[in-house]
Write a protein that holds these residues in place. Structure first.
Motif, PDB file in Angstrom:
ATOM      1  N   MET A  68     -10.234  22.050   6.165  1.00  0.00           N
ATOM      2  CA  MET A  68     -10.712  21.701   7.501  1.00  0.00           C
ATOM      3  C   MET A  68      -9.704  20.875   8.304  1.00  0.00           C
ATOM      4  SD  MET A  68     -13.553  23.152   8.115  1.00  0.00           S
ATOM      5  CE  MET A  68     -14.302  22.267   9.466  1.00  0.00           C
ATOM      6  N   LYS A  69      -8.576  20.478   7.656  1.00  0.00           N
ATOM      7  CA  LYS A  69      -7.593  19.675   8.401  1.00  0.00           C
ATOM      8  C   LYS A  69      -6.526  20.574   9.022  1.00  0.00           C
ATOM      9  CE  LYS A  69      -8.328  15.369   6.076  1.00  0.00           C
ATOM     10  NZ  LYS A  69      -8.215  14.836   4.748  1.00  0.00           N
ATOM     11  N   VAL A  70      -5.923  21.426   8.213  1.00  0.00           N
ATOM     12  CA  VAL A  70      -4.878  22.334   8.696  1.00  0.00           C
ATOM     13  C   VAL A  70      -5.083  23.688   8.034  1.00  0.00           C
ATOM     14  CG1 VAL A  70      -2.395  22.727   8.914  1.00  0.00           C
ATOM     15  CG2 VAL A  70      -3.264  20.391   8.823  1.00  0.00           C
ATOM     16  N   CYS A  71      -5.024  24.749   8.820  1.00  0.00           N
ATOM     17  CA  CYS A  71      -5.270  26.079   8.266  1.00  0.00           C
ATOM     18  C   CYS A  71      -4.224  26.435   7.205  1.00  0.00           C
ATOM     19  CB  CYS A  71      -5.249  27.111   9.392  1.00  0.00           C
ATOM     20  SG  CYS A  71      -5.609  28.788   8.805  1.00  0.00           S
ATOM     21  N   ASN A  72      -4.684  27.004   6.105  1.00  0.00           N
ATOM     22  CA  ASN A  72      -3.779  27.427   5.024  1.00  0.00           C
ATOM     23  C   ASN A  72      -2.998  28.686   5.386  1.00  0.00           C
ATOM     24  OD1 ASN A  72      -4.722  25.347   3.379  1.00  0.00           O
ATOM     25  ND2 ASN A  72      -6.338  26.619   2.494  1.00  0.00           N
ATOM     26  N   PHE A  73      -3.482  29.423   6.355  1.00  0.00           N
ATOM     27  CA  PHE A  73      -2.832  30.677   6.741  1.00  0.00           C
ATOM     28  C   PHE A  73      -2.691  30.760   8.258  1.00  0.00           C
ATOM     29  CE2 PHE A  73      -4.850  31.556   2.654  1.00  0.00           C
ATOM     30  CZ  PHE A  73      -3.799  32.129   1.945  1.00  0.00           C
ATOM     31  N   PRO A  74      -1.912  29.849   8.843  1.00  0.00           N
ATOM     32  CA  PRO A  74      -1.786  29.873  10.309  1.00  0.00           C
ATOM     33  C   PRO A  74      -1.199  31.193  10.790  1.00  0.00           C
ATOM     34  CG  PRO A  74      -0.115  28.460   9.310  1.00  0.00           C
ATOM     35  CD  PRO A  74      -1.064  28.828   8.222  1.00  0.00           C
ATOM     36  N   PRO A 117     -17.126  34.925  10.006  1.00  0.00           N
ATOM     37  CA  PRO A 117     -16.367  33.727   9.608  1.00  0.00           C
ATOM     38  C   PRO A 117     -15.121  34.081   8.807  1.00  0.00           C
ATOM     39  CG  PRO A 117     -18.321  33.996   8.242  1.00  0.00           C
ATOM     40  CD  PRO A 117     -18.392  35.067   9.277  1.00  0.00           C
ATOM     41  N   CYS A 118     -14.105  33.235   8.895  1.00  0.00           N
ATOM     42  CA  CYS A 118     -12.882  33.456   8.102  1.00  0.00           C
ATOM     43  C   CYS A 118     -13.205  33.203   6.632  1.00  0.00           C
ATOM     44  CB  CYS A 118     -11.777  32.512   8.564  1.00  0.00           C
ATOM     45  SG  CYS A 118     -10.263  32.702   7.599  1.00  0.00           S
ATOM     46  N   LYS A 119     -12.823  34.159   5.782  1.00  0.00           N
ATOM     47  CA  LYS A 119     -13.096  34.036   4.351  1.00  0.00           C
ATOM     48  C   LYS A 119     -11.817  34.107   3.526  1.00  0.00           C
ATOM     49  CE  LYS A 119     -17.742  35.973   4.628  1.00  0.00           C
ATOM     50  NZ  LYS A 119     -18.610  37.107   4.316  1.00  0.00           N
ATOM     51  N   LYS A 120     -10.698  33.771   4.154  1.00  0.00           N
ATOM     52  CA  LYS A 120      -9.429  33.871   3.424  1.00  0.00           C
ATOM     53  C   LYS A 120      -9.349  32.875   2.271  1.00  0.00           C
ATOM     54  CE  LYS A 120      -6.232  35.857   6.770  1.00  0.00           C
ATOM     55  NZ  LYS A 120      -6.107  37.087   5.996  1.00  0.00           N
ATOM     56  N   GLN A 140      -2.640  33.964  10.731  1.00  0.00           N
ATOM     57  CA  GLN A 140      -3.171  35.114   9.983  1.00  0.00           C
ATOM     58  C   GLN A 140      -4.689  35.242  10.086  1.00  0.00           C
ATOM     59  OE1 GLN A 140      -1.463  35.678   6.017  1.00  0.00           O
ATOM     60  NE2 GLN A 140       0.054  34.130   6.532  1.00  0.00           N
ATOM     61  N   THR A 141      -5.293  34.415  10.899  1.00  0.00           N
ATOM     62  CA  THR A 141      -6.737  34.509  11.056  1.00  0.00           C
ATOM     63  C   THR A 141      -7.107  34.143  12.489  1.00  0.00           C
ATOM     64  OG1 THR A 141      -8.848  33.907  10.042  1.00  0.00           O
ATOM     65  CG2 THR A 141      -7.225  32.132  10.338  1.00  0.00           C
ATOM     66  N   ALA A 142      -8.378  34.262  12.828  1.00  0.00           N
ATOM     67  CA  ALA A 142      -8.822  33.969  14.188  1.00  0.00           C
ATOM     68  C   ALA A 142     -10.327  33.754  14.172  1.00  0.00           C
ATOM     69  CB  ALA A 142      -8.480  35.138  15.122  1.00  0.00           C
TER      70      ALA A 142
END
Ligand code: SF4
Length: 163
Positions: A113-119, A104-107, A121-123
């Motif tokens: 859950m609405k918009v990724c904080n680090f678009p 799981p992403c742990k950044k 930069q994760t997958a």
């Protein structure tokens, strides 16, 4: 591709292989394991049910002929290294490149859950997208088994779809 294989090795992968995407196995059960076996289910944008279903993943895989499958022994570095190498691939002209990581992403301490904080930069992980990682690894020459002892060396895989 040799440049990218070397990048993965330098970043901590002990092995990286160019594979045919037809050797990647999808199935409905990996996401069942997420839903009923993981406390993060539904709490992360990179996890089910936000991640692609196994059928959607199969559709994505069908859009590529080749991928890079790589192995690490530390789960925490897999997704970041795949993202970094994929960025370099994109800049070299591989415009279709996408990444599937491990775990799981742990950044963020709590996922937005609405918009990724680090678009960008994760997958999501391979398993979160319905890939049978064990079968996929075995079909590509990796000896992978379940581990009974904490002292056994764990294996974690990342996948870069590229052409
Ligand atoms: S980077 Fe943060 S917001 Fe984006 S998926 Fe990961 S935990 Fe969630």
């Amino acid at each position: 591709m040799e440049k990218f294989i070397q990048m993965l090795r330098s970043a901590g992968a002990d092995s990286a292989t160019i594979i045919n995407t037809q050797s990647i196995v999808t199935a409905p059960w990996p996401i069942y394991k997420c839903q009923f076996g993981c406390a993060r289910y539904g709490k992360n944008l990179c996890c089910p049910p936000k991640s692609p279903s196994y059928k959607e993943t199969q559709g994505i895989l069908d859009s590529y002929e080749k991928a890079v499958l790589f192995r690490c022994h530390d789960m925490s570095i897999v997704t970041d290294m795949a993202v970094d190498v994929a960025k370099e691939m994109f800049l070299d002209g591989y415009y279709k490149v996408i990444v599937l990581g491990s775990g799981p992403c742990k950044k963020c301490s709590e996922c937005n859950m609405k918009v990724c904080n680090f678009p960008g930069q994760t997958a999501p992980s391979m398993e979160a997208c319905g890939i049978d990682v064990f079968q996929t690894a075995r079909k590509n020459g990796y000896a992978i088994t379940t581990l009974r002892n904490k002292t056994d060396t764990p294996n974690f895989f990342g996948l870069i779809l590229v052409e």
